[in-house]
Scaffold this motif. Structure first.
Motif, PDB file in Angstrom:
ATOM      1  N   ARG A 158     -13.796   6.038   3.142  1.00 25.76           N
ATOM      2  CA  ARG A 158     -12.846   7.137   2.953  1.00 25.76           C
ATOM      3  C   ARG A 158     -11.960   7.327   4.191  1.00 25.76           C
ATOM      4  O   ARG A 158     -10.747   7.448   4.083  1.00 25.76           O
ATOM      5  N   HIS A 208      -3.830   3.353   5.522  1.00 22.92           N
ATOM      6  CA  HIS A 208      -2.582   3.804   4.910  1.00 22.92           C
ATOM      7  C   HIS A 208      -1.591   4.227   5.987  1.00 22.92           C
ATOM      8  O   HIS A 208      -0.402   3.910   5.909  1.00 22.92           O
ATOM      9  N   ALA A 239      -9.662   4.221   4.873  1.00 18.89           N
ATOM     10  CA  ALA A 239      -8.567   4.111   3.909  1.00 18.89           C
ATOM     11  C   ALA A 239      -7.396   4.984   4.360  1.00 18.89           C
ATOM     12  O   ALA A 239      -6.237   4.565   4.279  1.00 18.89           O
ATOM     13  N   ARG A 240      -7.698   6.185   4.852  1.00 23.11           N
ATOM     14  CA  ARG A 240      -6.632   7.053   5.380  1.00 23.11           C
ATOM     15  C   ARG A 240      -5.944   6.385   6.568  1.00 23.11           C
ATOM     16  O   ARG A 240      -4.723   6.381   6.665  1.00 23.11           O
ATOM     17  N   LEU A 242       0.847  -1.195   0.000  1.00 23.85           N
ATOM     18  CA  LEU A 242       0.000   0.000   0.000  1.00 23.85           C
ATOM     19  C   LEU A 242       0.880   1.242   0.000  1.00 23.85           C
ATOM     20  O   LEU A 242       1.601   1.504   0.949  1.00 23.85           O
ATOM     21  N   THR A 266      -0.448   4.395  -1.416  1.00 28.44           N
ATOM     22  CA  THR A 266      -1.296   5.588  -1.418  1.00 28.44           C
ATOM     23  C   THR A 266      -2.617   5.289  -0.703  1.00 28.44           C
ATOM     24  O   THR A 266      -2.971   4.123  -0.485  1.00 28.44           O
ATOM     25  N   ARG A 267      -3.328   6.348  -0.379  1.00 26.77           N
ATOM     26  CA  ARG A 267      -4.664   6.184   0.217  1.00 26.77           C
ATOM     27  C   ARG A 267      -5.616   5.526  -0.771  1.00 26.77           C
ATOM     28  O   ARG A 267      -6.485   4.764  -0.370  1.00 26.77           O
ATOM     29  N   ALA A 268      -5.455   5.837  -2.030  1.00 29.32           N
ATOM     30  CA  ALA A 268      -6.321   5.223  -3.044  1.00 29.32           C
ATOM     31  C   ALA A 268      -6.122   3.705  -3.076  1.00 29.32           C
ATOM     32  O   ALA A 268      -7.084   2.950  -3.235  1.00 29.32           O
ATOM     33  N   GLN A 269      -4.889   3.254  -2.917  1.00 30.47           N
ATOM     34  CA  GLN A 269      -4.638   1.816  -2.873  1.00 30.47           C
ATOM     35  C   GLN A 269      -5.232   1.198  -1.613  1.00 30.47           C
ATOM     36  O   GLN A 269      -5.754   0.092  -1.651  1.00 30.47           O
ATOM     37  N   ARG A 324      -7.883   2.340  -0.038  1.00 24.97           N
ATOM     38  CA  ARG A 324      -9.329   2.335  -0.283  1.00 24.97           C
ATOM     39  C   ARG A 324      -9.699   1.170  -1.206  1.00 24.97           C
ATOM     40  O   ARG A 324     -10.674   0.461  -0.973  1.00 24.97           O
ATOM     41  N   ALA A 325      -8.901   0.957  -2.232  1.00 23.18           N
ATOM     42  CA  ALA A 325      -9.164  -0.154  -3.148  1.00 23.18           C
ATOM     43  C   ALA A 325      -9.033  -1.499  -2.432  1.00 23.18           C
ATOM     44  O   ALA A 325      -9.801  -2.435  -2.711  1.00 23.18           O
ATOM     45  N   GLU A 326      -8.095  -1.602  -1.506  1.00 21.51           N
ATOM     46  CA  GLU A 326      -7.917  -2.832  -0.728  1.00 21.51           C
ATOM     47  C   GLU A 326      -9.160  -3.113   0.116  1.00 21.51           C
ATOM     48  O   GLU A 326      -9.683  -4.228   0.127  1.00 21.51           O
TER      49      GLU A 326
END
Length: 183
Positions: A163, A170, A166-167, A25, A27-30, A32-34
């Motif tokens: 959201r 990360h 995810a932060r 992981l 990024t935060r986007a990764q 969130r995707a996880e």
């Protein structure tokens, strides 16, 4: 009520193999995707099953007039369950034990029971407006409003929690990895 007492820990099945996902992981986007990638398969199984069960129960009991209210309450409950599951997964992760008759790995029982208790209380409080609405609107022609409101509430709970978790995932990835490898 099952959903509130059993918020699924999204990473528990992986145990020590979780490193391959958590360690990558960046990024935060990764993150969130996880979380989303672990949640969507559960949703794809649970939502149709719960919907079909509600329809069958409504038909068998002759209470088809309450189906929309029951589904609205159910979808709000499911959204809260997945939201609570994400919070537990990120803040209090625990691996599933190797023994199928145990609920958590050795040394993790306290965390498991605390997470379930707190999740149940928060879920009951968050769901209470819909329970009250279902009781007040029973038999009312406006009871159908619980379906779109409950669905939107459940979806909103998942989106907001996704959201924020995810932060946190990360930021806490090494801690989550350590907790899950402790099995």
């Amino acid at each position: 009520m099952f959903g509130l007492t059993a918020p699924g820990v999204l990473f528990a099945m992986d145990g020590s193999a979780i490193w391959s996902n958590i360690a990558t992981l960046r990024t935060r986007a990764q993150a969130r995707a996880e979380l989303l990638g672990r949640m969507l398969p559960q949703m794809a199984l649970i939502v149709p099953w719960v919907t079909a069960t509600a329809v069958v129960v409504a038909l068998l009991t002759g209470r088809g007039d309450q189906l929309t209210a029951a589904l609205g309450l159910t979808f709000a409950l499911l959204g809260l369950t997945f939201a609570i599951g994400m919070v537990v997964s990120v803040h209090w992760p625990y691996p599933y034990p190797e023994d199928p008759f145990e609920v958590s790995a050795p040394g993790q029982n306290g965390g498991y029971h605390t997470a379930n208790f707190v999740g149940t209380l928060i879920g009951l409080l968050a769901l209470s407006p819909f329970v009250v609405g279902a009781v007040v609107l029973e038999g009312s022609p406006r009871s159908w409003l619980l379906l779109p409101l409950g669905t939107a509430y459940g979806v909103l709970a998942v989106v907001i929690t996704l959201r924020s978790m995810a932060r946190r995932l990360h930021a806490r990835a090494p801690e989550v990895l350590t907790a899950l490898r402790a099995s």
